[in-house]
Design a protein around this motif. Structure first.
Motif, PDB file in Angstrom:
ATOM      1  N   THR A 193       0.853  -1.191   0.000  1.00 34.72           N
ATOM      2  CA  THR A 193       0.000   0.000   0.000  1.00 34.72           C
ATOM      3  C   THR A 193       0.889   1.241   0.000  1.00 34.72           C
ATOM      4  O   THR A 193       1.840   1.328   0.785  1.00 34.72           O
ATOM      5  CB  THR A 193      -0.905   0.023   1.248  1.00 34.72           C
ATOM      6  OG1 THR A 193      -1.591  -1.223   1.330  1.00 34.72           O
ATOM      7  CG2 THR A 193      -1.927   1.154   1.167  1.00 34.72           C
ATOM      8  N   LEU A 195       1.705   4.677   1.096  1.00 28.16           N
ATOM      9  CA  LEU A 195       1.302   5.586   2.179  1.00 28.16           C
ATOM     10  C   LEU A 195       1.707   7.027   1.885  1.00 28.16           C
ATOM     11  O   LEU A 195       1.063   7.961   2.334  1.00 28.16           O
ATOM     12  CB  LEU A 195       1.926   5.150   3.510  1.00 28.16           C
ATOM     13  CG  LEU A 195       1.555   3.751   4.014  1.00 28.16           C
ATOM     14  CD1 LEU A 195       2.201   3.504   5.375  1.00 28.16           C
ATOM     15  CD2 LEU A 195       0.044   3.590   4.104  1.00 28.16           C
ATOM     16  N   ARG A 216      -3.681   4.060  -0.443  1.00 27.07           N
ATOM     17  CA  ARG A 216      -4.240   4.070   0.897  1.00 27.07           C
ATOM     18  C   ARG A 216      -5.611   4.732   0.814  1.00 27.07           C
ATOM     19  O   ARG A 216      -5.856   5.593  -0.021  1.00 27.07           O
ATOM     20  CB  ARG A 216      -3.327   4.828   1.852  1.00 27.07           C
ATOM     21  CG  ARG A 216      -3.450   6.303   1.706  1.00 27.07           C
ATOM     22  CD  ARG A 216      -2.407   7.065   2.437  1.00 27.07           C
ATOM     23  NE  ARG A 216      -2.152   8.297   1.741  1.00 27.07           N
ATOM     24  CZ  ARG A 216      -2.924   9.372   1.827  1.00 27.07           C
ATOM     25  NH1 ARG A 216      -3.999   9.350   2.578  1.00 27.07           N
ATOM     26  NH2 ARG A 216      -2.647  10.461   1.155  1.00 27.07           N
ATOM     27  N   SER A 222      -3.000   6.790   8.056  1.00 30.78           N
ATOM     28  CA  SER A 222      -2.123   5.729   8.535  1.00 30.78           C
ATOM     29  C   SER A 222      -0.690   6.224   8.653  1.00 30.78           C
ATOM     30  O   SER A 222       0.117   5.653   9.353  1.00 30.78           O
ATOM     31  CB  SER A 222      -2.202   4.515   7.625  1.00 30.78           C
ATOM     32  OG  SER A 222      -2.130   4.899   6.290  1.00 30.78           O
TER      33      SER A 222
END
Ligand code: TXA
Ligand code: MG
Length: 320
Positions: A193, A195, A216, A222
């Protein structure tokens, strides 16, 4: 601007030893990387790590990146899946941060990962800083060496202006090459993923490991650097402007301005110049900073990410 920090050239004999001595004593040292300057502490020393949060004014819930000297060092602290190993082999040393599950026996101070079960690791493409880590014998925790929410520093002088009053040593490695912070991916069961976008793009990553890179969910914070307002100059920022208005105009390619991120329209050059030009524009701007459109492809995705955060409404004046 007042500074207590002594500025030591990275090429000076003994620069590495001085930095290691400070880090071992639990002090902070600003170090060059290929992306932006980092504010480093011994990652295993909780008291030293706490100083980073104090000096930056950084919320304790925002975790730090552990900088390692090699993939082998990373493997002492985080789970290295096959995917992670391939990315490290392809892109390290270099501007890719990998978030992976921490190993149980990891001695990294809990504050580094803000209590999360994951840890961010990165091997910077800067020989002096890698040697500092190697001599220390374990990772350094290092966020960008600026006050929280402000522009990241790409020169030692910008470090001194931002945090120089509160630290005692800055290793000057000259202007950084890449200019914006590393790409951050999380790897969970080989699911990747993105970020934080950077100069290593999702396509670059797919080129090495195949599959796909997930975006994301932008509703979920996050990586707290994803908080909407970040990299904020003092002046308001207007994006996608095609002609100079009032204030300072930052051009790109054929769109001329008071400054130009890259007259030839080169996105890597624009990334390299981004924060330093925003910093100069901020000093010169009486009202707004207007910025020309940047193509939203390749490295342009990371540049637009930083510009959107610079332009986002500020949560409140004390946090700006
Ligand atoms: O290029 C860079 O990455 C620079 C240089 C100094 O290496 N460092 C940097 O650090 O940009 P910083 O602290 O300014 O940004 C680190 C980002 C933050 O957005 C943080 O939330 C995220 O990494 N991060 C760190 N650990 C994480 C974790 N375990 N899970 C998710 N995000 C994490
Ligand atoms: Mg930062």
């Amino acid at each position: 601007m007042s500074t207590n920090a002594s500025m030591v050239s990275a090429s000076l004999d003994g620069a590495i030893e001085q930095a290691v001595e400070k880090l071992m004593a639990g002090d902070l040292v600003a170090v060059p990387t290929e992306t932006v300057y980092g504010l480093a502490a011994d990652a295993l020393n909780g008291d030293a790590v706490a100083k980073i949060f104090n000096v930056k004014g950084r919320p304790a819930f925002n975790p730090l990146i552990c900088h390692v000297a090699s993939p082998e060092m990373a493997a002492d602290y985080v789970q290295c899946s096959e995917t992670a190993g391939k990315l490290m082999a392809a892109f390290w040393p270099g501007p890719l941060t990998i978030v992976s599950k921490s190993l149980k026996h990891s001695k990294v101070a809990p504050a580094v990962s803000a209590g999360l079960e994951t840890l961010a690791v990165r091997c910077p493409d800067n020989d002096v800083t890698r040697n500092i880590i190697h001599e220390l014998g374990h990772p350094i925790a290092a966020p960008s060496a600026n006050k929280s929410g402000k522009l990241s520093p790409t020169t030692a002088a910008s470090v001194a202006a931002s945090v120089g009053a509160e630290i005692s040593l800055i290793i000057d490695g000259g202007p950084t090459d890449v200019g914006i912070e590393s790409t951050i991916v999380s790897i969970e069961d080989d699911k990747i993923t993105l970020l934080r976008p950077g100069t290593i793009t999702a396509d670059d990553i797919v080129g090495v490991v195949g599959g796909k890179v997930l975006d994301r969910d932008s509703n979920v914070i996050s990586a707290p650097g994803q908080l909407a307002s970040h990299y904020a100059p003092a002046a308001p920022v207007l994006l996608n402007q095609t002609a100079p208005s009032s204030g300072i105009f930052v051009g790109f390619g054929d769109v001329e301005g008071d400054y130009n991120l890259s007259p030839s329209g080169n996105l890597a050059e624009a990334a390299r110049n981004l924060f330093e030009i925003l910093r100069k524009a901020d000093i010169a701007a009486s009202d707004v900073i207007a910025v020309a459109p940047i193509p939203n492809e390749g490295i342009g995705i990371a540049i637009n990410d930083r510009l959107r955060r610079a332009a986002a409404p500020r949560p409140d004046a004390s946090n700006a």
